[in-house]
Design a protein around this motif. Structure first.
Motif, mmCIF file in Angstrom:
data_model
loop_
_atom_site.group_PDB
_atom_site.id
_atom_site.type_symbol
_atom_site.label_atom_id
_atom_site.label_comp_id
_atom_site.label_asym_id
_atom_site.label_seq_id
_atom_site.Cartn_x
_atom_site.Cartn_y
_atom_site.Cartn_z
ATOM 1 N N UNK A 99 0.682 -1.400 0.124
ATOM 2 C CA UNK A 99 0.001 -0.069 0.248
ATOM 3 C C UNK A 99 0.868 1.250 -0.185
ATOM 4 N N UNK A 100 2.113 1.215 0.389
ATOM 5 C CA UNK A 100 2.905 2.377 0.645
ATOM 6 C C UNK A 100 4.308 2.454 -0.315
ATOM 7 N N UNK A 101 4.126 1.512 -1.323
ATOM 8 C CA UNK A 101 5.024 1.470 -1.957
ATOM 9 C C UNK A 101 4.521 0.934 -3.402
ATOM 10 N N UNK A 102 4.315 1.614 -4.700
ATOM 11 C CA UNK A 102 3.928 1.319 -5.815
ATOM 12 C C UNK A 102 4.843 0.206 -6.538
ATOM 13 N N UNK A 103 6.146 0.048 -6.027
ATOM 14 C CA UNK A 103 7.019 -0.918 -6.570
ATOM 15 C C UNK A 103 6.500 -2.268 -6.257
ATOM 16 N N UNK A 104 5.923 -2.476 -5.198
ATOM 17 C CA UNK A 104 5.708 -3.760 -4.560
ATOM 18 C C UNK A 104 4.503 -4.259 -5.084
ATOM 19 N N UNK A 105 4.338 -5.714 -5.410
ATOM 20 C CA UNK A 105 3.265 -6.317 -5.802
ATOM 21 C C UNK A 105 2.494 -7.121 -4.543
ATOM 22 N N UNK A 106 1.470 -7.560 -4.735
ATOM 23 C CA UNK A 106 0.580 -8.060 -3.830
ATOM 24 C C UNK A 106 0.916 -9.484 -3.520
ATOM 25 N N UNK A 107 1.621 -10.176 -4.241
ATOM 26 C CA UNK A 107 2.117 -11.506 -4.057
ATOM 27 C C UNK A 107 3.235 -11.945 -4.752
ATOM 28 N N UNK A 108 3.884 -13.191 -4.423
ATOM 29 C CA UNK A 108 5.216 -13.510 -4.946
ATOM 30 C C UNK A 108 5.043 -14.402 -5.963
ATOM 31 N N UNK A 109 3.823 -14.279 -6.894
ATOM 32 C CA UNK A 109 3.719 -14.986 -8.332
ATOM 33 C C UNK A 109 4.920 -14.715 -9.225
ATOM 34 N N UNK A 110 5.498 -13.929 -9.077
ATOM 35 C CA UNK A 110 6.624 -13.566 -10.000
ATOM 36 C C UNK A 110 7.799 -14.571 -9.734
ATOM 37 N N UNK A 111 8.145 -14.997 -8.535
ATOM 38 C CA UNK A 111 8.959 -15.906 -8.219
ATOM 39 C C UNK A 111 8.517 -17.409 -8.359
ATOM 40 N N UNK A 112 7.194 -17.545 -7.911
ATOM 41 C CA UNK A 112 6.723 -18.749 -8.207
ATOM 42 C C UNK A 112 6.744 -19.199 -9.636
ATOM 43 N N UNK A 113 6.487 -18.397 -10.673
ATOM 44 C CA UNK A 113 6.600 -18.617 -11.892
ATOM 45 C C UNK A 113 7.860 -19.107 -12.077
ATOM 46 N N UNK A 114 9.021 -18.701 -11.447
ATOM 47 C CA UNK A 114 10.198 -19.129 -11.970
ATOM 48 C C UNK A 114 10.562 -20.532 -11.420
ATOM 49 N N UNK A 115 10.044 -20.712 -10.214
ATOM 50 C CA UNK A 115 10.117 -22.044 -9.507
ATOM 51 C C UNK A 115 9.240 -23.282 -10.555
ATOM 52 N N UNK A 116 8.301 -22.791 -11.252
ATOM 53 C CA UNK A 116 7.787 -23.925 -11.958
ATOM 54 C C UNK A 116 8.436 -24.658 -12.644
ATOM 55 N N UNK A 117 9.310 -23.985 -13.559
ATOM 56 C CA UNK A 117 10.024 -24.891 -14.607
ATOM 57 C C UNK A 117 11.135 -25.932 -13.830
ATOM 58 N N UNK A 118 11.594 -25.301 -12.833
ATOM 59 C CA UNK A 118 12.496 -26.174 -12.037
ATOM 60 C C UNK A 118 11.621 -27.431 -11.459
ATOM 61 N N UNK A 119 10.311 -27.481 -10.916
ATOM 62 C CA UNK A 119 9.805 -28.479 -10.326
ATOM 63 C C UNK A 119 9.430 -29.418 -11.563
ATOM 64 N N UNK A 120 9.052 -28.815 -12.971
ATOM 65 C CA UNK A 120 8.797 -29.822 -14.019
ATOM 66 C C UNK A 120 9.983 -30.516 -14.377
ATOM 67 N N UNK A 121 11.309 -30.007 -14.497
ATOM 68 C CA UNK A 121 12.515 -30.778 -14.599
ATOM 69 C C UNK A 121 12.867 -31.923 -13.452
ATOM 70 N N UNK A 122 12.654 -31.313 -12.343
ATOM 71 C CA UNK A 122 12.700 -32.205 -11.492
ATOM 72 C C UNK A 122 11.895 -33.424 -11.442
ATOM 73 N N UNK A 123 10.764 -33.523 -11.740
ATOM 74 C CA UNK A 123 9.916 -34.417 -12.015
ATOM 75 C C UNK A 123 10.455 -35.670 -12.913
ATOM 76 N N UNK A 124 11.040 -35.137 -13.903
ATOM 77 C CA UNK A 124 11.509 -36.161 -14.915
ATOM 78 C C UNK A 124 13.254 -36.544 -14.350
ATOM 79 N N UNK A 125 13.713 -35.603 -13.726
ATOM 80 C CA UNK A 125 15.189 -35.920 -13.289
ATOM 81 C C UNK A 125 15.128 -36.816 -11.919
ATOM 82 N N UNK A 126 14.363 -36.760 -11.161
ATOM 83 C CA UNK A 126 13.903 -37.310 -9.957
ATOM 84 C C UNK A 126 15.061 -36.917 -8.838
ATOM 85 N N UNK A 127 16.245 -36.917 -9.205
ATOM 86 C CA UNK A 127 17.157 -36.264 -8.259
ATOM 87 C C UNK A 127 18.460 -35.756 -8.905
ATOM 88 N N UNK A 128 19.038 -34.903 -8.117
ATOM 89 C CA UNK A 128 20.431 -34.524 -8.640
ATOM 90 C C UNK A 128 21.679 -35.623 -8.108
#
Length: 527
Positions: free
Chosen positions: A438-467
């Motif tokens: 509310x006090x800073x126009x640069x701030x979003x309401x949520x962390x969806x931006x980083x969660x969108x970056x997490x999603x490709x990792x989870x998809x690759x992880x599903x195929x790779x199973x583990x490092x």
């Protein structure tokens, strides 16, 4: 088939036929019930997905690819019916495609023309024996493919000498390669990296793909190529992390990454932490980027190490490790100079899950109130930070203050042990961080931006199973950071990695590494 004991046959053969008929009738009824049950289960599944699309938080809404999976069987059946209809209809009446699928083809694709002409005798008019001339043509464009073609790149370096004095032999120096004296070109190494860390193709699958082309390369050899490439790319990855730490605002999140632990004969659970920047919603000048950092745990000490040197706003979920970064406790490390902003999507998820399980009217009202806040956000997205802050002050702040009063009232009337009370207390305990936007126009309401970056990792992880090891986790972080940052900046990942690897192995000066970051790369290449 009803049974009458008085009319049962006494002959063994007749009795056997009756039993078989009853069994067939039973099997048919069972199959029919199974079909109806499968249909009901599928409809219920689709209904649940639609509910999530309507009421879920943005990051919970189904990805278009996931939604397509739910309907692909139906679409395949429809296509098969169309194919049957096309085959049965005359050519001139066959179903025509719309232009939508062709309109999406990029104009940069090469076009190979093929002319299907009439026979020479048909070019002569049967009435006057005159030559027919072209009065028009029908043109169709279809998407074609040439399968991946591997080739051998032969490099020759002639040596020159003087016949008279036989001294002073000269030869062009051998170029540096990502794998010194190795088999792969930089393009092939880049393709292996893209396959493993972007397309979810583990190295053993890539080895099988190569084998189908008659190229026998062991998985361990491919792993060696990846290791060499990651060693070269690490300085660029370090520069990317430093750029992010100089930002005024970051998102943070983490996801599990199973890692093989040979000593115990099983996997251990490590974490891939993600730190992202995306100022596009308010027109900020810093380019979007994400850096993943591998760590063997999920404790606050890892986040503290990763964020050393960062001072600004950190937008996160309610995980306690982030909260400890800004709290001062006796004997603990000093608080970091950061302001925590929390995520409305995580609060909305809690209300949504309660509403799905219990049909809570209070949770439904909370979802309605939060939806009003998001409607305002969708209207002001893309505007300057000052404009966003002013409109939030006029329109959003009264709604947020009203919601806090409503939450306090609900908390006073529900049982303290009820799941609803737990969610309401979560909102109260995180309220200051939830109101930072509310006090800073640069701030979003949520962390969806980083969660969108997490999603490709989870998809690759599903195929790779583990490092395969801690080193493999570090390599995952290096390559995934460069690939996902390239995608955020609309840079094609393969072309980017190929060019960067070819450049960086040529004794490229460390002081110019910023030129190879994804948002600078195209300008550097074209310049």
């Amino acid at each position: 088939m009803p049974l009458d004991l008085d009319t049962l046959p006494t002959d063994a053969a007749d009795l056997r036929r009756l039993v078989l008929a009853l069994a067939e009738e039973r099997d048919a009824a069972t199959a029919e019930r199974d079909v109806e049950k499968d249909r009901a289960d599928r409809l219920e599944h689709l209904l649940a997905q639609l509910k999530r699309l309507m009421f879920g938080r943005r990051s919970e809404k189904l990805d278009p690819d996931q939604l397509a999976l739910s309907f692909e069987d139906l679409e395949q059946s429809i296509a098969a019916v169309h194919a049957e209809m096309d085959a049965a209809a005359p050519v001139e009446r066959r179903r025509r495609r719309t232009g939508d699928e062709r309109a999406s083809l990029p104009k940069t694709l090469p076009e190979i023309e093929r002319v299907i002409d009439v026979a020479p005798e048909d070019k002569v008019c049967p009435c006057c024996n005159g030559e027919r001339h072209v009065i028009g043509e029908d043109v169709s464009r279809r998407l074609d493919v040439v399968p991946v073609q591997y080739r051998i790149l032969v490099t020759r370096r002639p040596r020159y000498g003087c016949r008279a004095c036989e001294t002073g032999v000269v030869q062009a120096p051998a170029p540096e390669h990502v794998v010194a004296c190795g088999l792969p070109t930089e393009a092939l190494v880049a393709q292996v990296l893209i396959g493993k860390y972007a397309d979810g193709l583990p190295l053993y699958r890539q080895a099988r793909i190569l084998a189908r082309q008659g190229i026998e390369i062991d998985r361990s050899v491919l792993a060696g190529w990846v290791g060499h490439a990651c060693w070269w790319l690490k300085p660029l990855y370090d520069r990317l992390r430093l750029h992010l730490l100089s930002s005024a605002k970051l998102y943070a999140d983490e996801t599990r990454l199973p890692v093989l632990d040979p000593g115990r004969g099983r996997t251990k659970t490590a974490q891939l932490w993600a730190y992202a920047r995306d100022d596009r919603p308010w027109g900020g000048g810093d380019p979007p980027a994400v850096a993943y950092v591998y760590a063997v745990g999920r404790g606050a000490d890892h986040a503290r190490d990763h964020l050393g040197g960062f001072a600004g706003i950190l937008q996160v979920d309610g995980y306690g490790a982030y909260k400890s970064l800004v709290t001062a406790k006796a004997g603990a490390a000093l608080p970091l100079p950061i302001t925590l902003a929390f995520c409305w999507s995580h609060l909305r998820r809690k209300f949504y899950e309660l509403h799905v399980k219990q049909g809570s009217p209070v949770a439904e009202e909370a979802l309605r109130r939060i939806a009003e806040l998001y409607r305002i956000e969708s209207e002001i997205r893309g505007q300057a930070a000052e404009e966003r802050q002013a409109k939030r002050a006029a329109r959003t702040r009264p709604l947020v203050e009203s919601m806090r009063t409503w939450i306090d009232a609900q908390l006073a009337r529900v049982s303290g042990k009820a799941p609803l009370a737990e969610i309401l207390r979560y909102a109260v305990n995180h309220w200051d961080g939830l109101c930072v936007f509310l006090d800073d126009g640069r701030v979003e309401m949520d962390t969806n931006a980083v969660e969108r970056c997490i999603r490709p990792v989870t998809l690759v992880r599903k195929n790779s199973l583990f490092a395969g090891s801690d080193g493999g986790g570090d390599h995952w972080a290096i390559v995934a950071s460069l690939i996902e940052t390239a995608k955020l900046n609309d840079v094609e990942p393969f072309a980017y990695l190929k060019s960067v690897i070819e450049t960086i192995v040529t004794d490229f000066p460390a002081c110019r590494l910023d030129e190879l970051l994804p948002w600078n790369w195209e300008a550097a290449v074209n310049g």
